[in-house]
Motif scaffolding. Sequence first.
Motif, PDB file in Angstrom:
ATOM      1  N   GLN A 457       0.828  -1.199   0.000  1.00  0.00           N
ATOM      2  CA  GLN A 457       0.000   0.000   0.000  1.00  0.00           C
ATOM      3  C   GLN A 457       0.869   1.259   0.000  1.00  0.00           C
ATOM      4  O   GLN A 457       0.523   2.273  -0.601  1.00  0.00           O
ATOM      5  N   ALA A 458       2.014   1.178   0.676  1.00  0.00           N
ATOM      6  CA  ALA A 458       2.899   2.332   0.783  1.00  0.00           C
ATOM      7  C   ALA A 458       3.881   2.437  -0.373  1.00  0.00           C
ATOM      8  O   ALA A 458       4.678   3.376  -0.412  1.00  0.00           O
ATOM      9  N   GLY A 459       3.872   1.497  -1.308  1.00  0.00           N
ATOM     10  CA  GLY A 459       4.799   1.554  -2.424  1.00  0.00           C
ATOM     11  C   GLY A 459       6.196   1.095  -2.082  1.00  0.00           C
ATOM     12  O   GLY A 459       7.151   1.359  -2.826  1.00  0.00           O
ATOM     13  N   VAL A 460       6.339   0.388  -0.964  1.00  0.00           N
ATOM     14  CA  VAL A 460       7.649  -0.085  -0.518  1.00  0.00           C
ATOM     15  C   VAL A 460       8.003  -1.394  -1.224  1.00  0.00           C
ATOM     16  O   VAL A 460       7.155  -2.253  -1.439  1.00  0.00           O
ATOM     17  N   ILE A 461       9.269  -1.538  -1.582  1.00  0.00           N
ATOM     18  CA  ILE A 461       9.759  -2.785  -2.179  1.00  0.00           C
ATOM     19  C   ILE A 461      10.265  -3.671  -1.051  1.00  0.00           C
ATOM     20  O   ILE A 461      11.264  -3.350  -0.400  1.00  0.00           O
ATOM     21  N   ARG A 462       9.583  -4.769  -0.806  1.00  0.00           N
ATOM     22  CA  ARG A 462      10.035  -5.692   0.240  1.00  0.00           C
ATOM     23  C   ARG A 462      10.855  -6.806  -0.382  1.00  0.00           C
ATOM     24  O   ARG A 462      10.450  -7.413  -1.381  1.00  0.00           O
ATOM     25  N   VAL A 463      12.015  -7.084   0.221  1.00  0.00           N
ATOM     26  CA  VAL A 463      12.873  -8.176  -0.224  1.00  0.00           C
ATOM     27  C   VAL A 463      13.134  -9.097   0.955  1.00  0.00           C
ATOM     28  O   VAL A 463      12.851  -8.762   2.101  1.00  0.00           O
ATOM     29  N   ASP A 464      13.702 -10.261   0.648  1.00  0.00           N
ATOM     30  CA  ASP A 464      13.835 -11.292   1.678  1.00  0.00           C
ATOM     31  C   ASP A 464      15.125 -11.211   2.476  1.00  0.00           C
ATOM     32  O   ASP A 464      15.190 -11.730   3.595  1.00  0.00           O
ATOM     33  N   ASN A 465      16.164 -10.600   1.925  1.00  0.00           N
ATOM     34  CA  ASN A 465      17.451 -10.601   2.614  1.00  0.00           C
ATOM     35  C   ASN A 465      18.294  -9.428   2.146  1.00  0.00           C
ATOM     36  O   ASN A 465      17.922  -8.700   1.213  1.00  0.00           O
ATOM     37  N   VAL A 466      19.438  -9.248   2.794  1.00  0.00           N
ATOM     38  CA  VAL A 466      20.324  -8.129   2.482  1.00  0.00           C
ATOM     39  C   VAL A 466      20.875  -8.250   1.066  1.00  0.00           C
ATOM     40  O   VAL A 466      21.033  -7.247   0.356  1.00  0.00           O
TER      41      VAL A 466
END
Length: 925
Positions: A457-466
């Motif tokens: 909803q916030a337009g954030v890109i979520r990834v699983d690890n560094v």
Amino acid sequence: MWARAWEADVVLRDGGAAHIRPIQPHDADALQAFHVAQSPRSTYLRFFAPMPRLSPRDLTRFTTVDHHDRVALVVLVGDAIIGVGRYDRVEEGVAEVAFNVSDAHQGRGVGSVLLEHLVVAAREQGITRFVAEVLPENRKMLDVFTEAGFATTRAVEDGVVMLTVDIAPTDRSREVMEAREHRAESESLRRLLHPRSVVVVGAGRRPGSVGGRLLADLVGGGFTGDVHVVHPEADVVRGVPAVRSLADVPGPVDLAVVAVPAESVNEVVEGLAELDVRGLVVVSSGFAEVDEAGLARQRELLRLARGHGMRLVGPTSFGIINTDPQVRLNASLAPVVPPPGGLGLFSQSGALGITVLDAANRRGLGISTFVSAGNRADVSGNDCMQYWQDDPATTVVGLYLESVGNPRKFSRVARGLARTKPVVVVKSGVSSFTVPPGHAVRETRAPREALDAMLRQAGVIRVDNVHQLFDVAQLLKTQPLPAGERIGVVANSGALAALAAEAAVSWGLDVADPAVVAPEAEASEVREALQRVFSDPDVDAVVACLIPPVTEVDREVVAALQEVAADAGKPCAACLVALVGGAERTLSLSRVEPGETSDDEPAAGAAGTATGDATAAGESGGDKDDDGDVHGGAASGALPVYSTPEDAVRSLAAVVRYAAWRRRDPGTRVDPAGTDARAARSLVESLLSGRTADDPPLQLEQEEVSALLACYGVQLWPSITVRSADEAVRAADRVGWPVAVKATERRLRHPGLGGVRLDVADARELRAHVTSMLAGPAGSGGGSTPALLVQAMASAGISVLVRTLEDPLFGPLVSFGLAGDTTVLLGDVSHRIPPLTDVDVVDLVRTLRAAPRLFGYMGTPAVDVHALEDLLARISVMADDLPEVFSSELSPVQVAERGLAVLGAQVELAVPVGRADAGRRVLPQ
């Protein structure tokens, strides 16, 4: 209750912290000191008459209030009052309001903070309107009211301006509050990261000393300001002259870095207050992460820091970094600091802070600033995002989060930042909301999918690890944003082309036919294939996969890729695999011209940046046009390189989704016609009268549910409880035939359990069904006498459910799904956090996997999605308005081809514990 709800720490306009709380009788001496210190003019503007001192009677009247009809709040720095705001109820719903701000603290936004907090307190006490008498020459106070964004009227009577302020929240008042909060929090971080002077407390001379390491890094990094060291015995520490105590440090000092035993930290903070320190980094451990005594020590540390106007990073912080050449601040334990660049980094973990900085350095990704929050007692990712939004040196933001203390605010702040700068987040604890030791986070009842929904909803890109964080970051930093999701593939290996194409399809991207050349193809042939794919109007981004036919890389082939990508203005992710010593590596082409060779390669398995200019490597995010869109990033000569096609495509897919979100109209906040928030508030307050936060939720009766929903323009389909066949027939005559008969116990209405009879058309059939149901399990609910519900049949359509939840962590949460097995068994439910925009409402419906059923599926007619979206908007506004709504469920909601019917609803009310983002500027406790 008021003491807990109205007491808070706040950040003022200049970035300094202060404390706001209700006034108390013991404040009499402090109030007198505040009054006496005011200039005669300020006293006259407040009281319309000279008043050198407050009389004992006035002191008693001003400090003794009932916190209902008479409310007064004070703003303090340390023990000193710097502002007072109060209101007195003059009639039902109306209160007279007044402020007084210290001359020494004018211009810091104290008056606006007081107004925000008084407004919230007044609304809770049933006040809807403020009135005030202000002298015309008191422009500052007039501005406090007129700039607040509330509906305000004014008139002049006997030379006095009479103000009337409707304190109901408006879009403008919310914008004003959020803008002020943004400026204050951004400035507070700017003061931390741009200090003119730093004092290090706890810098030892022995090897391995944490404080000594901090001091060495600070000096060795070339900090451009003054450095002070406190040491009880030494005259010089690490080449820096030392003083014996904090009292000997020439002030003022902007930033203090503390590395002393935990038991001594709070004493040090008391001494730092005398130096007017505004920023505090505590690297010491031994606080909330260890035991209850440490938690108490941390709470006292936070109280002391904020009480003296400081923002706190830590404790157990890894430190902070600012690579700005005008600052060159390395107040961290990082063995290597990446070069200056556009990546802003935030880490909640000290250990992961080392990993994050090391990974950035290995990839050649320059950073602008770095903050390690440690236990996150004060400064959080929200604060950093507020700063980075204004920071011209930061173009991409990366955050490693172990917990999210205020998701509602995070969503709001991240959404604003992501509109102009990408935000990439690694959130640990995928299986649950894992809270590491030392982090103060409220418990949550929300489903774990709510976090992902909030980030989307916030337009954030979520990834699983560094690793993935930097994969995505290097693409964002070096390439323009794609205009769509159509992907072209160029490769000199059919296998690599297939891997890239299959990966793109798995990520939901549209893939053009791959262009494959021979492994031994000359540079001219590769260039031609690249130009053909890049120039294709149906291609928005390109994945280039090149593997050398022998152990040496053809530099002319790589140069062709760089040149074509730079000229095309489309993003490119490259997989350049070099077989060197049998190990797969990514290739760095820093300072390499066509035909030359280079041994300067990153470690095996790492992604990197191919570039013809070492100073530009990874640092150009492209030029921005007047619309703020990024164009031509590859023109700098920088090209992101990945070790596998899958890594390249996954990163590109994340950027494609982000670019699509950013291109979209963000929408407008939903405000359905025909809602009455005041009537709803009056109803819930009457229903909760006499209850406390410790009482269990109150289950509303159907008449009460119907009344509450009606306040938001939602009609609950009427039903009648019956206990016999004769009553059922009379009820059917009243509601209209045909009818549905339902068990009062909702679980029995599931198909196959016999708790529902539909489309009953006449009395004979109805009598038979009622008799059968009352004799079975369906007649067991509703009290000692078996009972059923009779309801008029709604038009045919699709049954859906709408839920809300007031979560201690997330605040209000709205959930939507189709009724039946897709929700119960498959968990196909979408979530959003209010306040919602019209675009959010559209997404809430369409992100459901079963959503195609609503729009016509396998020949079935489409249903009235517009009516469904209107219902979701109304329910979201109710959830946002009323934290007292502990939970609600509208089920089933029958959505027909035209219109819908809310056939059932349940609502629970509870005295709220208070939202983390409650419509006023408040720092987390």
